[in-house]
Design an enzyme around this catalytic site. Structure first.
Site, mmCIF file in Angstrom:
data_model
loop_
_atom_site.group_PDB
_atom_site.id
_atom_site.type_symbol
_atom_site.label_atom_id
_atom_site.label_comp_id
_atom_site.label_asym_id
_atom_site.label_seq_id
_atom_site.Cartn_x
_atom_site.Cartn_y
_atom_site.Cartn_z
ATOM 1 N N TYR A 1 0.845 -1.196 0.000
ATOM 2 C CA TYR A 1 0.000 0.000 0.000
ATOM 3 C C TYR A 1 0.873 1.236 0.000
ATOM 4 C CZ TYR A 1 0.941 0.768 4.993
ATOM 5 O OH TYR A 1 1.560 1.019 6.198
ATOM 6 N N CYS A 2 0.259 2.375 -0.339
ATOM 7 C CA CYS A 2 1.009 3.638 -0.314
ATOM 8 C C CYS A 2 0.083 4.778 0.094
ATOM 9 C CB CYS A 2 1.725 3.898 -1.637
ATOM 10 S SG CYS A 2 0.685 3.845 -3.115
ATOM 11 N N ARG A 3 0.023 5.850 -0.670
ATOM 12 C CA ARG A 3 -0.630 7.076 -0.216
ATOM 13 C C ARG A 3 -2.122 7.137 -0.495
ATOM 14 N NH1 ARG A 3 4.351 10.128 -3.012
ATOM 15 N NH2 ARG A 3 5.768 10.250 -1.203
#
Length: 224
Positions: free
Chosen positions: A179-181
């Site tokens: 996952y990221c932003r």
């Protein structure tokens, strides 16, 4: 007798217009995107956004007056965090509409969206059930600074640009969820492609850290 049209509520629309006017500046949206990752000092927000301190402060004041961000003082520093309410959902809706209207203007975003469609995503609900059974490894591919400000419980942090040389740190037989932003952040998409190319089981979280936090779910921070 033909029913008359119910009276409108102009004051409500005035309030909506004020919020729209506040959000109607690219610098403010960039600042909000950085604040969504975690609480930050105004000096750091200016640096990340490529703005002068005075310019960043001015835009942040507009956001604060609209209730989109909140502040607290820590010694000589003023720290900004997201305001109350579904602000992450509001920003996601803006991105959805911009994509619908202007997808052709950002070829690399469009390409990344097509890649995401080919990669099976994991919903927050599914991820929660997988976490309960310890059947997944969470991989946060954001920069170390953002990870330290807040991350999903138990996540491993390997910034996207370091992933290829740090693959050995990941368990070879586990399923990895990257996952990221947020849903429009391409870092997790590229990470899943890289992981699969190296023979690892990987999927991406359909949402991102801001959406997880907006759901009121538990987050962890890294002590400074």
């Amino acid at each position: 007798m033909i029913p008359t049209t119910p009276p409108s509520h102009p004051q409500r629309f005035v309030a909506l217009a004020e919020i729209a006017r506040t959000l109607g500046h690219a610098h403010r949206l960039v600042l909000l995107d950085h604040i969504a990752q975690g609480e930050r000092a105004v000096e750091r927000l200016a640096e990340l956004s490529g703005l002068s301190l005075a310019n960043a402060s001015q835009h942040l004041q507009h956001l604060r007056r609209a209730g989109l961000v909140q502040t607290r003082r820590d010694g000589k520093h003023v720290l900004y965090r997201m305001g109350a309410g579904p602000i992450a959902s509001l920003l996601a809706s803006l991105r959805d509409y911009a994509e619908h209207q202007h997808a052709e203007l950002e070829e690399f975003v469009t390409d990344s969206i097509h890649k995401r469609e080919r990669l099976e995503g994991v919903s927050i609900e599914e991820l929660l059930s997988r976490i309960e059974t310890d059947s997944v490894v969470l991989l946060d591919v954001r920069p170390e600074e953002e990870f330290a400000l807040g991350h999903l419980p138990g996540a491993i942090n390997i910034p996207a640009e370091e992933l290829e040389r740090r693959l050995i740190e990941l368990p070879p037989n586990a399923e990895i969820v990257a996952y990221c932003r947020g849903p429009y952040c391409v870092l997790s998409t590229h990470a899943v492609e890289a992981l699969r190319a190296n023979g690892l089981q990987a999927r991406r979280l359909s949402a991102g850290f801001p959406e997880w936090k907006a759901e009121g779910l538990r987050v962890e921070t890294t002590p400074s």
